[in-house]
Design a protein around this motif. Sequence first.
Motif, mmCIF file in Angstrom:
data_model
loop_
_atom_site.group_PDB
_atom_site.id
_atom_site.type_symbol
_atom_site.label_atom_id
_atom_site.label_comp_id
_atom_site.label_asym_id
_atom_site.label_seq_id
_atom_site.Cartn_x
_atom_site.Cartn_y
_atom_site.Cartn_z
ATOM 1 N N LEU A 33 3.388 77.564 -29.687
ATOM 2 C CA LEU A 33 3.447 78.551 -28.609
ATOM 3 C C LEU A 33 4.847 78.606 -28.003
ATOM 4 N N ALA A 34 5.487 77.440 -27.875
ATOM 5 C CA ALA A 34 6.847 77.396 -27.344
ATOM 6 C C ALA A 34 7.803 78.180 -28.239
ATOM 7 N N GLN A 35 7.659 78.023 -29.537
ATOM 8 C CA GLN A 35 8.523 78.753 -30.481
ATOM 9 C C GLN A 35 8.269 80.252 -30.419
ATOM 10 N N SER A 36 7.008 80.630 -30.228
ATOM 11 C CA SER A 36 6.674 82.056 -30.144
ATOM 12 C C SER A 36 7.330 82.706 -28.925
ATOM 13 N N LEU A 37 7.246 82.019 -27.780
ATOM 14 C CA LEU A 37 7.859 82.572 -26.574
ATOM 15 C C LEU A 37 9.382 82.620 -26.694
ATOM 16 N N ALA A 38 9.960 81.578 -27.255
ATOM 17 C CA ALA A 38 11.413 81.554 -27.441
ATOM 18 C C ALA A 38 11.854 82.645 -28.412
ATOM 19 N N ALA A 39 11.068 82.867 -29.450
ATOM 20 C CA ALA A 39 11.388 83.917 -30.418
ATOM 21 C C ALA A 39 11.325 85.295 -29.772
ATOM 22 N N PHE A 40 10.325 85.505 -28.913
ATOM 23 C CA PHE A 40 10.211 86.784 -28.204
ATOM 24 C C PHE A 40 11.415 87.010 -27.305
ATOM 25 N N ALA A 41 11.833 85.958 -26.582
ATOM 26 C CA ALA A 41 13.019 86.069 -25.732
ATOM 27 C C ALA A 41 14.260 86.378 -26.565
ATOM 28 N N MET A 42 14.336 85.783 -27.755
ATOM 29 C CA MET A 42 15.484 86.033 -28.635
ATOM 30 C C MET A 42 15.500 87.474 -29.122
ATOM 31 N N VAL A 43 14.317 88.004 -29.453
ATOM 32 C CA VAL A 43 14.222 89.400 -29.882
ATOM 33 C C VAL A 43 14.703 90.336 -28.776
ATOM 34 N N LEU A 44 14.311 90.055 -27.525
ATOM 35 C CA LEU A 44 14.774 90.862 -26.399
ATOM 36 C C LEU A 44 16.292 90.816 -26.276
ATOM 37 N N SER A 45 16.864 89.638 -26.466
ATOM 38 C CA SER A 45 18.320 89.500 -26.377
ATOM 39 C C SER A 45 19.028 90.255 -27.503
ATOM 40 N N LEU A 228 22.714 88.437 -23.475
ATOM 41 C CA LEU A 228 21.476 87.673 -23.617
ATOM 42 C C LEU A 228 20.359 88.235 -22.750
ATOM 43 N N LEU A 229 20.708 88.750 -21.572
ATOM 44 C CA LEU A 229 19.695 89.183 -20.615
ATOM 45 C C LEU A 229 19.296 90.638 -20.841
ATOM 46 N N PRO A 230 18.011 90.903 -21.089
ATOM 47 C CA PRO A 230 17.553 92.293 -21.230
ATOM 48 C C PRO A 230 17.618 93.021 -19.896
ATOM 49 N N SER A 231 17.586 94.349 -19.930
ATOM 50 C CA SER A 231 17.736 95.139 -18.711
ATOM 51 C C SER A 231 16.634 96.183 -18.580
ATOM 52 N N VAL A 232 16.354 96.563 -17.337
ATOM 53 C CA VAL A 232 15.378 97.611 -17.066
ATOM 54 C C VAL A 232 15.830 98.934 -17.680
ATOM 55 N N GLY A 233 17.143 99.190 -17.640
ATOM 56 C CA GLY A 233 17.659 100.429 -18.205
ATOM 57 C C GLY A 233 17.295 100.596 -19.668
#
Length: 257
Positions: A33-45, A228-233
Motif C-alpha cells: 500500500l505504501a508503494q501504491s501511494l508513493a507511485a500515485f504521488a510520483m505520477v502526479l509529479s 514535484l508539487l501538483p497544482s490546482v491549475g
Amino acid sequence: MFSPKDWFDPCAWVWLILIALSLRLWLQKRRRLAQSLAAFAMVLSICETARVPARLAGRKEAAYYQFNISRLSATNLDQVDAVVQCGGVLSPSPYDLSGANYLDSVDRLLASVEAARRLHLPLVLGGGTPGGPGTPLESAFERAWLASWGLTNLTVMDLGVCRDTHDEAVAAARLAKLHGWKRILLVTSAIHMDRASAAFRRAGLEVVPLACDFEGTGAPHGEWRLRLLPSVGSVVLFKTWLIEEVGWWYYRLRGWG
C-alpha cells in the motif's frame, strides 16, 4: 524547483499527505500500500513536470491556431453575416463592474466584440441565466459592460436562455433564419471549438471559427523545469479537457454534433 506559492496549493497538500502516508505505511510494514501511494504521488509529479494537462489542451487547440483574432481580416470574411459568441464568461457579482465577475473565458467576449467592431457585423451573445432561474441573462451583464465603455454603436442581440452549447446552436439557427444569415463567425474558447462548431453546423449554419482563450498554447515548447508539487491549475485544465472530450462524443451520440 519550488516557488513559495506552490506550498499554498491544495493539490500540493494532497501530494504531501500521500508522501507522509506512504512513509508511515512503510514503517508499519504495509509495503504494498505504501508503494501504491508513493507511485500515485510520483505520477502526479510527472504529470505536473511534463505539463500533461496543458499538452492535452494544446492538442485540441492546435487546429485553431490560425483562426485567432490577430489573423482576423475583412478581406477573407466578407461573406460572414454575424458574430456569434458562446456564453459562459461570467458569474453575477454586485461588487464588480457591470454586476458581474468575469471568468478566464472572458476572452470570448473581448474577441467577439473586436470582431464585430472590425467587420461591422451584428454581435450575438449566448449564455443562460448564470444567477439561476429568474435572474438576468448573461448577455444583460455584457450589454451593461459594453454600454459603460461606450461601445453602443454595435448591433447587439442575444440567443435567449440557453442551458448549453446545443441550445445556443439551435437558437442561433432560428435567429439566422429570421434575419437571412447564412454564414456566422463563431467565437469561443479554442478547446471548446470542436464541439461548438460541430453543434452549430449540425443546426444548419455555415461556421467560420474564431478561437480564443488558448489555455494550452506553448505547452510542448515551454521551458522545462522540475515540478514535484501538483497544482490546482493543472487539475482544472485537465477537467476542462476531459469535459470537452466526453462532451464531443456525447454530442455525437445525441445527434447534436
